[in-house]
Design a protein around this motif. Structure first.
Motif: not given
Length: 380
Positions: A80-83, A90-96
């Motif tokens: 979560l610190e790097t991503h 309109g774009v959601l991001r995050g690990p997993g």
């Protein structure tokens, strides 16, 4: 939409690398809390070999429709610190987020709007990214006798549903030779490195590109020091196939491997991990999904064949009609650019809810699934 996004954020912000059982347990509690609020029901918490899985079952009768997903990810602690989680343009991001926490949340929200949930089960496992070693029996137990299994893995490119998946086998070929000094008396050794090279060539020759069968030697190791004839060596082998016949052919051939060098010993372990999800397993459900998508004004659906496997391979291997790739639309699974297209979240959730409602409501005269009903008109 805002509640859906908030729930995905809550789950993405709880890191859950598959190898950390405590982290997976914490993630399971987050999923359970979301389900409690959205569905008004607590799940069973099923811990197998230290891994926490969750299951909701509705009604007193057998399960007829299974929503299947997983809450573990490939991302290590600190991702979560790097991503960091974000929603921009309109774009959601995050690990997993794409693989597949958005899909888990979509399953809960879709089930919440089904008017009669009797016969529905939701299973969220905690070790899919490891090949489901502790959850396979639970998946098969829950799916037994189902009319349909809907898998919330992310979509293929462009939002295509995954209607065909390759089966997967994993093997380890181990060679035992005999050590000797590489300078003083190499002739007294049996070189496990040379033997493993012979075995790698034999294994690679089992591939059949025309049939789509890949047999890939991957991780290789041999020897201990630069001046010692290697006494041991091994290679990991990844096999992907489109049909059961090819999977069995390769399995027999792997177990028939024999040493080339005198006094070398070859041992093969491992085997079939997931059977193929063949096109016939999903064809009727895909036809229903296309019909419902058209009626709901969601546009035309497309189908994709993919080399990766999922827990849907297990349900299809049992003979349960299975439709995969019903989760988030986006891309970048396991990669730095992992993302979800926000506008598609409510659309795909609505499609999933309609699929569940239709299969629960329609049964053929023999008790088998009749997704479109006798008149051919899907229920909305």
């Amino acid at each position: 939409m805002s509640e859906l996004l908030a729930d995905i954020e809550t789950l993405v912000r709880c890191e859950s690398p598959s190898s950390d059982h405590d982290a997976v347990a914490r993630s399971a509690e987050v999923v359970a809390g979301l389900g409690r609020r959205v569905l008004g029901a607590d799940p069973e918490r099923i811990v197998i070999d230290g891994v926490t899985h969750l299951r909701w079952r509705f009604g007193d009768g057998p399960t007829r429709v299974l929503l299947l997903g997983h809450h573990d990810t490939v991302w290590p602690h600190g991702s979560l610190e790097t991503h960091p989680f974000s929603v921009r343009d309109g774009v959601l991001r995050g690990p997993g987020c794409f693989d597949m926490k958005a899909g888990v949340v979509m399953a809960l929200h879709a089930a919440a709007v089904v008017p009669d949930r009797a016969g529905l089960s939701i299973l969220v496992t905690g070790d899919e990214e490891l090949g489901s070693p502790s959850s396979r029996a639970l998946i098969e137990e829950t799916a037994a006798g189902c009319d349909a299994a809907f898998v919330l893995e992310a979509s293929a490119d462009g939002g295509a549903l995954k209607c065909r998946r390759k089966g997967v086998s994993h093997y380890q070929v181990e060679v035992t030779g005999r050590a000797a000094h590489a300078g003083l008396e190499p002739e007294k050794g049996v070189n496990a490195g040379i033997e493993i090279a012979h075995q790698i060539l034999a294994v690679a020759a089992l591939a059949d590109p025309e049939s789509g069968t890949s047999v890939t030697p991957t991780v290789v190791s041999a020897g201990t020091t630069v001046n010692t004839v290697p006494a041991a060596a091994k290679v990991e082998v990844d096999v992907r196939v489109w049909n059961e016949a090819e999977q069995l052919r390769v399995d027999r051939a792997m177990r028939d491997l024999r040493p080339v060098l005198e006094d070398a010993v070859v041992r093969v372990t491992g085997g079939i991990n997931r059977p193929p999800l063949e096109e016939g397993s999903s064809s009727e459900l895909f036809a229903l999904a296309r019909q419902l998508s058209d009626e709901l004004g969601l546009g035309e659906l497309t189908a994709a064949s993919v080399g990766g496997a999922s827990d849907g391979n297990y349900t299809a291997g049992m003979g349960v009609p299975t439709l995969d790739g019903l989760g988030a639309v986006g891309g970048g699974a396991h990669a730095d650019h992992e993302h979800v297209v926000v506008a598609e979240l409510p659309r795909r959730t609505a499609l999933l809810a309609a699929l569940v409602e239709n299969v629960l409501a329609k049964r053929g005269p023999s008790g088998a699934t009749n997704p479109a009903g006798e008149s051919g008109t899907a229920r909305r």
